[in-house]
Design an enzyme around this catalytic site. Structure first.
Site, PDB file in Angstrom:
ATOM      1  N   GLN A  39       0.858  -1.209   0.000  1.00  0.00           N
ATOM      2  CA  GLN A  39       0.000   0.000   0.000  1.00  0.00           C
ATOM      3  C   GLN A  39       0.889   1.252   0.000  1.00  0.00           C
ATOM      4  OE1 GLN A  39      -2.196  -0.781   3.679  1.00  0.00           O
ATOM      5  NE2 GLN A  39      -0.267  -1.578   4.511  1.00  0.00           N
ATOM      6  N   HIS A  70     -10.197   4.291  18.673  1.00  0.00           N
ATOM      7  CA  HIS A  70      -9.574   3.131  19.308  1.00  0.00           C
ATOM      8  C   HIS A  70     -10.280   2.730  20.607  1.00  0.00           C
ATOM      9  CE1 HIS A  70      -6.273   4.443  16.532  1.00  0.00           C
ATOM     10  NE2 HIS A  70      -6.361   3.153  16.266  1.00  0.00           N
ATOM     11  N   ASP A 114       0.044  -7.734  11.762  1.00  0.00           N
ATOM     12  CA  ASP A 114      -0.135  -6.753  10.695  1.00  0.00           C
ATOM     13  C   ASP A 114       0.678  -7.190   9.482  1.00  0.00           C
ATOM     14  OD1 ASP A 114      -1.126  -3.477  10.728  1.00  0.00           O
ATOM     15  OD2 ASP A 114       0.001  -4.277   9.025  1.00  0.00           O
ATOM     16  N   ASP A 146      -0.095 -12.095   7.158  1.00  0.00           N
ATOM     17  CA  ASP A 146      -1.494 -11.932   6.764  1.00  0.00           C
ATOM     18  C   ASP A 146      -2.429 -12.413   7.875  1.00  0.00           C
ATOM     19  OD1 ASP A 146      -3.796 -11.659   4.951  1.00  0.00           O
ATOM     20  OD2 ASP A 146      -3.797 -13.839   5.001  1.00  0.00           O
ATOM     21  N   GLY A 147      -3.330 -11.538   8.268  1.00  0.00           N
ATOM     22  CA  GLY A 147      -4.227 -11.866   9.383  1.00  0.00           C
ATOM     23  C   GLY A 147      -5.087 -13.079   9.117  1.00  0.00           C
ATOM     24  N   ASP A 164      -8.823  -4.641  13.096  1.00  0.00           N
ATOM     25  CA  ASP A 164      -8.582  -3.214  12.873  1.00  0.00           C
ATOM     26  C   ASP A 164      -7.793  -3.075  11.574  1.00  0.00           C
ATOM     27  OD1 ASP A 164      -6.539  -0.657  14.478  1.00  0.00           O
ATOM     28  OD2 ASP A 164      -8.264  -0.487  13.121  1.00  0.00           O
ATOM     29  N   PRO A 173      -5.447  -5.235   0.403  1.00  0.00           N
ATOM     30  CA  PRO A 173      -4.852  -6.279   1.250  1.00  0.00           C
ATOM     31  C   PRO A 173      -5.820  -6.835   2.298  1.00  0.00           C
ATOM     32  CG  PRO A 173      -3.946  -4.122   1.808  1.00  0.00           C
ATOM     33  CD  PRO A 173      -4.781  -3.938   0.570  1.00  0.00           C
TER      34      PRO A 173
END
Ligand code: SAM
Length: 294
Positions: A39, A70, A114, A146-147, A164, A173
């Site tokens: 990104q 948050h 992340d 990758d989550g 998040d 992504p």
């Protein structure tokens, strides 16, 4: 939201125009810019919001009001769980989501997965106010990856899973983090009594997106609770969706929210308390109807 960027030589002035509100967001200074593998990353000084993070031209957070986003993302879910010990965060690059989770006395471990280490590094350097408390906390662990893959490999490990990540942009992504397969994997990664919460676009010009995310989550979890908090830096009432098979934040009286915060949360909260809780979970008629008809 997509932004178009115009930059002029010399003053190097970038104008972010957000179709959500056609609000021209001036940028006074650029601290950092990088095209990472995933990104475009910019850390800027907004004219009216202080320093902030922009990914692919979309405001992710600004010092002016990141506490609203948050605190809204983290505390209702952790209060609803009651005694979260192991927390998983998908995304959360700036570290502020982890900062809020680590305020809960019961939390023994926060794992933040992340995709893009460049976001974390830029945030550590240019936005330390957001994540420094988390990154230095011995309970915190960063996993770069990758989550979705991480969650698919986890089984019965977490009390709370907080998503998040960036918006579900086509081909972006994070696009696979808003699918029924992903939510099933999230559920499998939970301990009994586990809770999930995700950021979910907004209840104004992306209401259809939020309603679609809510519908997808509802096919996996018994309790799903959409809620919202106005975030100036997003120019929108931001959307969140809580999910669980047992806990229900809407069933917690505001006085109990206040007493749970007092008992379980270290440090002060600037936005979230019992009265705010009621406000966030009370959605306007048009929004409720959009969820019902999705
Ligand atoms: N508050 C923002 C919002 O509501 O859109 C999210 C902020 S946070 C910076 C978004 C993070 O999601 C970024 O750091 C990005 O690298 C991360 N991300 C995007 N796709 C991901 C994925 N598939 N797995 C893990 N992290 C991802």
């Amino acid at each position: 939201m997509s932004f178009s960027k115009m930059s002029k030589l010399g003053s190097y002035f970038i104008e972010f125009i957000s179709p959500t509100s056609w609000h021209v967001r001036g940028v006074r200074k650029i601290y950092y810019s990088e095209e990472s593998k995933y990104q475009r990353i910019d850390v800027v000084e907004f004219e009216d919001l202080g320093r902030g993070l922009v990914l692919d031209g979309k405001v992710q957070s600004a010092l002016y009001d990141e506490f609203i986003y948050h605190e809204s993302l983290v505390h209702p879910a952790l209060i609803a769980h009651g005694k979260p010990e192991r927390v998983l965060i998908i995304g959360g690059g700036e570290g502020a989501t982890a900062r809020e989770a680590l305020k809960h006395k019961s939390v023994r471990e926060v794992i933040m997965v992340d995709l893009d280490e460049a976001v974390v590094n830029a945030s550590k350097k240019y936005l330390p106010e957001m994540g420094a408390d988390a990154f230095s906390d011995p309970r915190f662990k960063l996993v770069v990856g990758d989550g979705r893959k991480y969650v698919e490999a986890a089984w019965g490990e977490f009390d709370a899973i907080i998503i998040d990540a960036t918006d579900p942009m086509e081909g972006g992504p994070a696009s696979l983090l808003y699918t029924v397969e992903f939510y099933r994997a999230v559920k499998n990664a939970m301990r009994p009594g586990g809770v999930m919460v995700t950021q979910a676009a907004n209840t104004s010009d992306a209401l259809d997106v939020m309603a679609s995310i809510h519908k997808t989550i509802s096919t996996v979890f018994k309790v799903t609770r959409p809620y919202s908090a106005y975030v100036t830096s997003y120019d929108a009432p931001w959307g969140f969706i809580f999910a669980s098979d047992s806990a229900d934040p809407k069933a917690i009286p505001p006085s109990d929210v206040d007493s749970k915060i007092a008992a379980n949360v270290k440090g002060s909260l600037k936005y979230y308390d019992g009265e705010t809780h009621v406000h966030m979970f009370s959605l306007p008629k048009n929004v409720r109807e959009a969820f019902a008809s999705a």
